[in-house]
Enzyme design. Structure first.
Site, short mmCIF file in Angstrom:
data_model
loop_
_atom_site.label_atom_id
_atom_site.label_comp_id
_atom_site.label_asym_id
_atom_site.label_seq_id
_atom_site.Cartn_x
_atom_site.Cartn_y
_atom_site.Cartn_z
N CYS A 60 0.92 -1.01 0.05
CA CYS A 60 -0.14 0.26 -0.27
C CYS A 60 1.15 1.27 -0.20
O CYS A 60 0.31 2.43 -0.02
CB CYS A 60 -1.25 -0.27 1.43
SG CYS A 60 -1.84 -1.21 0.54
N ASN A 73 -9.99 0.57 0.66
CA ASN A 73 -8.72 -0.10 0.65
C ASN A 73 -8.56 -0.21 -0.71
O ASN A 73 -8.43 -2.06 -1.10
CB ASN A 73 -8.06 -0.83 1.44
CG ASN A 73 -6.80 -0.77 1.85
OD1 ASN A 73 -6.28 -0.64 0.42
ND2 ASN A 73 -5.92 -1.33 3.06
N HIS A 116 -3.01 6.89 2.75
CA HIS A 116 -4.15 5.79 1.94
C HIS A 116 -5.09 5.51 2.37
O HIS A 116 -5.18 6.03 3.85
CB HIS A 116 -2.96 4.55 2.34
CG HIS A 116 -2.92 3.52 1.58
ND1 HIS A 116 -3.71 2.78 0.98
CD2 HIS A 116 -2.83 2.70 3.13
CE1 HIS A 116 -3.94 1.39 1.63
NE2 HIS A 116 -3.63 1.37 3.12
C1 COA Z 1 -9.49 -4.78 10.83
C2 COA Z 1 -10.47 -3.77 11.18
C3 COA Z 1 -11.30 -3.24 10.67
C4 COA Z 1 -11.30 -4.72 12.78
O1 COA Z 1 -12.23 -3.16 13.03
P1 COA Z 1 -11.68 -4.06 14.64
O2 COA Z 1 -12.38 -2.06 15.76
O3 COA Z 1 -10.20 -3.28 15.34
O4 COA Z 1 -12.32 -4.77 15.49
P2 COA Z 1 -11.79 -6.22 16.31
O5 COA Z 1 -10.59 -6.81 15.37
O6 COA Z 1 -11.20 -6.04 17.35
O7 COA Z 1 -12.93 -7.61 16.44
C5 COA Z 1 -14.18 -6.79 16.35
C6 COA Z 1 -15.13 -7.90 16.40
O8 COA Z 1 -15.26 -7.95 15.11
C7 COA Z 1 -15.50 -9.08 14.51
N1 COA Z 1 -15.48 -8.74 13.03
C8 COA Z 1 -14.32 -8.11 11.85
N2 COA Z 1 -15.06 -8.45 10.89
C9 COA Z 1 -16.07 -7.62 11.17
C10 COA Z 1 -16.92 -7.47 10.42
N3 COA Z 1 -16.78 -7.43 8.92
N4 COA Z 1 -18.19 -7.94 10.26
C11 COA Z 1 -18.93 -7.99 11.75
N5 COA Z 1 -17.80 -8.32 12.51
C12 COA Z 1 -16.72 -8.43 12.38
C13 COA Z 1 -14.42 -9.82 14.63
O9 COA Z 1 -14.28 -11.10 14.38
C14 COA Z 1 -14.52 -9.47 16.50
O10 COA Z 1 -15.78 -9.66 16.75
P3 COA Z 1 -15.16 -10.88 18.44
O11 COA Z 1 -15.05 -9.99 19.42
O12 COA Z 1 -16.51 -11.97 18.73
O13 COA Z 1 -14.25 -11.94 18.01
C15 COA Z 1 -9.13 -2.89 12.04
O14 COA Z 1 -8.37 -3.79 12.84
C16 COA Z 1 -8.38 -2.48 11.32
O15 COA Z 1 -8.89 -1.11 10.44
N6 COA Z 1 -6.87 -3.27 10.75
C17 COA Z 1 -6.16 -2.13 10.22
C18 COA Z 1 -6.78 -2.73 8.42
C19 COA Z 1 -5.68 -2.51 7.31
O16 COA Z 1 -6.45 -0.65 7.59
N7 COA Z 1 -5.37 -3.36 7.38
C20 COA Z 1 -4.71 -2.57 5.18
C21 COA Z 1 -3.56 -2.07 5.74
S1 COA Z 1 -2.94 -1.68 4.49
#
Ligand code: COA
Length: 337
Positions: A117, A287, A257
């Protein structure tokens, strides 16, 4: 030997997004997720998906053509084509060679750049060196991805985040005070496992077990990547601004980004800038990795938001881990054409 470096500007920008819209509602029918969860946790409402017969080079060619048209430069005059991508058409040959050929950039050198990215930021930094030193006059940098081919649509943690698209910029020498002022590039391979496609390379070549174990799909530790991104986005913007000799308050536009609205919001808070100064389109595209920054930049330039003389900071981060930023005073007018 060149004794004096030339200022490097953006002669033209371009972008291409596939027509098919993949909405949160449609994803609700594929994995256990909801429109509400995706919007609240990421800010993404929809993303684009390449048609079955479209590969990364197809998107890249369309974006590259637009950048050349804005610059008023013919493809045969381009000296170098760099394609930043983590979803090349194939392992071999480089997608940039295919793109240069299809554009008609017959005298251009061409190579791919793998910085995920952060690819467009890295690619622009690399391409700018050739222009600054006088080795080349016209360098086309394209960030292009078809991520929907490597996203696992059984994994709700990742599949809601990513989309397809391409953005491009034609770099060339510019007159006056404008152009790229500073470059800040970083990498930390200790985080290699946080965002990866494990199989398909020399470590885990493709065989039936890697396919059965779904190891050709993207895997991510979302929480760790989130923590890393929040830490480095403001830091990278601040660092490059200081290298450019600017105060933090001199930044007029931030083109970050587009991974998650909450990551961008954290950077806005840390930098103390207004939301209006930040170019955001992730609600429409999600993304798109290396295409994310150049698509946002192109939209801001075409909308007349970013104009000649504006002080702009581009920031990328991603797999590697990689991160980086560019400080530029917008300069689009060609010195030589
Ligand atoms: C992936 C992301 C959106 C998850 O958001 P979050 O608030 O951190 O959520 P968590 O990982 O704490 O998960 C919380 C809950 O939501 C759930 N969950 C994850 N994806 C889900 C979805 N698409 N729909 C519903 N629930 C979801 C998880 O399973 C978790 O459930 P649990 O507590 O029962 O295990 C976030 O961590 C993120 O944006 N990370 C960076 C990713 C990124 O930018 N990647 C590319 C970099 S270039």
């Amino acid at each position: 030997m060149v004794s004096r470096l030339r200022p490097v500007g953006f002669w033209g920008t371009g972008s291409y997004l596939p027509e098919k819209v993949l909405s949160n509602r449609e994803l609700e029918t594929i994995v256990n997720t909801s429109d509400e969860w995706i919007i609240n946790r990421t800010g993404i409402r929809e993303r684009r998906q390449a048609a079955v017969d479209q590969a990364t080079s197809d998107l890249a060619v369309a974006a590259g053509r637009q950048a050349l048209a804005m610059a008023g430069v013919a493809a045969e005059d381009v000296d170098l084509v760099i394609v930043a991508t983590c979803t090349p058409d194939a392992v071999l040959p480089a997608t940039a060679c295919v793109v240069a050929h299809r554009l008609g950039a017959v005298k251009a050198a061409a190579f791919d750049l793998a910085a995920a990215c952060t690819g467009f930021v890295y690619g622009t930094a690399v391409g700018a060196q050739f222009v600054a030193t006088g080795v080349y006059d016209k360098v086309l940098v394209i960030g292009a991805e078809v991520l929907t081919r490597v996203v696992d649509y059984t994994d709700r943690n990742t599949c809601v985040l990513f989309g397809d698209g391409a953005g491009a910029a034609l770099l060339g020498p510019v007159a006056g005070d404008g152009g790229i002022k500073a470059v800040y590039l970083r990498a930390d391979g200790a985080g290699d496992h946080l965002l990866q496609i494990p199989a398909g390379g020399s470590r885990l070549p493709a065989d039936h077990t890697t396919v059965e174990q779904r190891l050709h799909f993207l895997q991510m530790n979302g929480r760790e990547v989130f923590r890393f991104a929040v830490k480095i986005m403001a830091e990278a913007a601040r660092q490059v601004a200081f290298q450019a000799g600017w105060q933090q308050t001199d930044i007029q536009f931030l083109v970050p980004h587009q991974a998650n609205q909450r990551i961008i919001d954290a950077a806005i808070r840390k930098l103390g800038i207004n939301r209006e100064q930040v170019v955001i389109n992730l609600e429409r595209y999600g993304n798109i990795s290396a295409a994310s920054v150049p698509v946002a930049l192109d939209e801001a330039v075409r909308a007349g938001r970013i104009r000649e003389g504006d002080r702009v900071v581009l920031v990328g981060f991603g797999s590697g881990l990689t991160w980086g930023s560019l400080a530029l005073q917008w300069a689009g007018s060609p010195l030589y054409s």
